[in-house]
Write an enzyme that holds these catalytic residues in place. Structure first.
Site, PDB file in Angstrom:
ATOM      1  N   THR A   1      36.478  14.073 -42.839  1.00  0.00           N
ATOM      2  CA  THR A   1      35.443  13.955 -43.690  1.00  0.00           C
ATOM      3  C   THR A   1      34.247  13.493 -43.757  1.00  0.00           C
ATOM      4  OG1 THR A   1      35.185  13.493 -46.518  1.00  0.00           O
ATOM      5  CG2 THR A   1      36.950  12.307 -44.814  1.00  0.00           C
ATOM      6  N   ASP A   2      32.942  13.205 -44.795  1.00  0.00           N
ATOM      7  CA  ASP A   2      31.967  12.698 -45.277  1.00  0.00           C
ATOM      8  C   ASP A   2      32.371  11.878 -45.942  1.00  0.00           C
ATOM      9  OD1 ASP A   2      33.086  13.762 -47.429  1.00  0.00           O
ATOM     10  OD2 ASP A   2      30.811  15.141 -47.732  1.00  0.00           O
ATOM     11  N   GLU A   3      33.581  10.910 -46.389  1.00  0.00           N
ATOM     12  CA  GLU A   3      33.853  10.316 -47.241  1.00  0.00           C
ATOM     13  C   GLU A   3      33.551   9.096 -46.678  1.00  0.00           C
ATOM     14  OE1 GLU A   3      35.938  10.687 -50.494  1.00  0.00           O
ATOM     15  OE2 GLU A   3      36.519  12.666 -50.448  1.00  0.00           O
TER      16      GLU A   3
ATOM     17  N   TYR B   1      41.925   7.490 -49.637  1.00  0.00           N
ATOM     18  CA  TYR B   1      42.035   8.438 -48.838  1.00  0.00           C
ATOM     19  C   TYR B   1      41.040   7.926 -47.622  1.00  0.00           C
ATOM     20  CZ  TYR B   1      40.595  12.367 -47.628  1.00  0.00           C
ATOM     21  OH  TYR B   1      39.445  13.773 -46.605  1.00  0.00           O
TER      22      TYR B   1
ATOM     23  N   LYS C   1      41.595   8.332 -43.481  1.00  0.00           N
ATOM     24  CA  LYS C   1      41.100   8.818 -42.380  1.00  0.00           C
ATOM     25  C   LYS C   1      39.721   8.364 -41.060  1.00  0.00           C
ATOM     26  CE  LYS C   1      41.334  12.953 -42.013  1.00  0.00           C
ATOM     27  NZ  LYS C   1      41.837  13.553 -41.400  1.00  0.00           N
TER      28      LYS C   1
END
Length: 357
Positions: free
Chosen positions: A133-135, A159, A163
């Protein structure tokens, strides 16, 4: 030839499996734990299809992973399986650490043992594709350039931290053990089969039910929106031709504030299924912002376009229209998903008024 997909009954995973088998006869072994967001109904069109081998199981189960690798001898592992909802990670981070960190570690170790025993062309062809993810990159200021693959990791939620940890494990297993890996970091996905805890399906479901449309804070949080089928196409390209050990950012080139997304969905519903009570925007309800809410994400997707020739086929206007139409045309799927457990979750997160009958 076979591929092993983890999390293939979830939102992005099921779209990938359906897309893969629509364009290839190469079988898919689909491993999913069927947690709340995993739904066999997403894969109903594959019932009786010998190319789809569904296995109900946990990526933390090393013995199971080893058996699947030995039995099916896949040429690639495509790893989607993850706990992915920021709000849930704030309320209960433990499951995110277990699935996203321990689960990825377990898969990497199983893949290392399996790949190490392969020989010749089979060994050279094997890939471990990690979907992220970009997060992991944190939050951007309004004038910052979009996230590139070289951005430092600055995760701000349980979260995104989980990741980020999994991304680091994948990188380390490549550099330390030589495991042939590729990693993709995507922006916010939307499209069919999206579990309605996420913004777009939640707005569609609540609007049709005449319930409040909860918007965090001032609604000016900016996200880059990627139609899920474009994401699937990008993953196919990276799996086929991506350079080993490399990361490819996948984005839709569609930066939009959340409140604009909500208003766009309302306008499409006004057009496609008007409500006699008035425009759906009347239901917009601002709620207290969540802790540590990242203000802006944006993906620089030039690397994947430059190296692999991929760019999104859908604009946001075309993709969101297809998405709203899909939810209107698939109400039995929506109603099946709207279980008591889901309603309890929405009530806990947004307040009881968001689930009032």
């Amino acid at each position: 030839m076979t591929i092993l997909v983890t999390g293939g009954a979830g939102f992005i995973g099921s779209n990938f499996v359906l897309d893969w088998l629509a364009g290839s006869d190469e079988p898919v072994v689909n491993l999913d734990a069927l947690t709340y967001a995993g739904n066999r109904a997403n894969l109903a069109s594959l019932d009786g299809d010998a190319r789809h081998i569904f296995v109900h199981g946990d990526i933390c189960d090393r013995d199971l992973i080893d058996r699947l690798l030995a039995q099916h001898r896949p040429r690639a592992i495509v790893h989607f399986a993850a706990e992915s909802h920021v709000d849930r990670s704030i309320h209960g981070p433990g499951e995110f650490m277990r699935t996203n960190v321990t689960g990825t570690f377990t898969l990497l170790e199983a893949a290392r043992g399996y790949w190490g025993a392969l020989e010749g062309d089979d060994k050279a062809a094997f890939r471990f594709h990690h979907v992220s993810t970009d997060e992991v990159y944190g939050s951007l200021k309004p004038t910052d350039p979009p996230f590139a693959e070289t951005n430092a990791y600055e995760p701000n939620s349980p979260y995104s931290a989980s990741k980020a940890a999994s991304d680091h494990l994948v990188r380390a297993w490549h550099h330390t053990y030589g495991l042939p890996v590729v990693t993709t970091n995507c922006s916010n996905n939307y499209g069919p089969y999206h579990f309605p805890e996420k913004l777009i399906p939640l707005i569609i479901v609540n609007a049709l039910a005449g319930k409040p449309l909860p918007v965090y804070g001032d609604g000016q949080q900016v996200r880059d929106w990627l139609y899920v089928k474009d994401h699937c196409a990008a993953i196919r390209e990276v799996l086929a031709r991506g350079r080993l050990g490399e990361t490819y950012n996948i984005g839709g080139w569609n930066e939009k504030p959340n409140i604009d997304i909500v208003r766009t969905v309302c306008a499409l519903l006004d057009e496609m299924k008007p409500d006699a009570a008035g425009p759906y925007e009347r239901l917009i309800t601002y709620v207290k912002d969540r802790p540590g809410h990242d203000r802006r994400y944006a993906i620089d997707a030039r690397k994947i376009e430059r190296e692999l020739g991929w760019k999104p086929a859908e604009t946001f206007d075309t993709g969101i229209r297809k998405t709203v139409r899909w939810y209107l045309d698939n109400q039995p799927w929506v109603q099946d998903v709207l279980s008591g457990g889901y309603r309890d979750w929405v009530s806990k997160q947004y307040g009881p008024e968001a689930t009032a009958a």
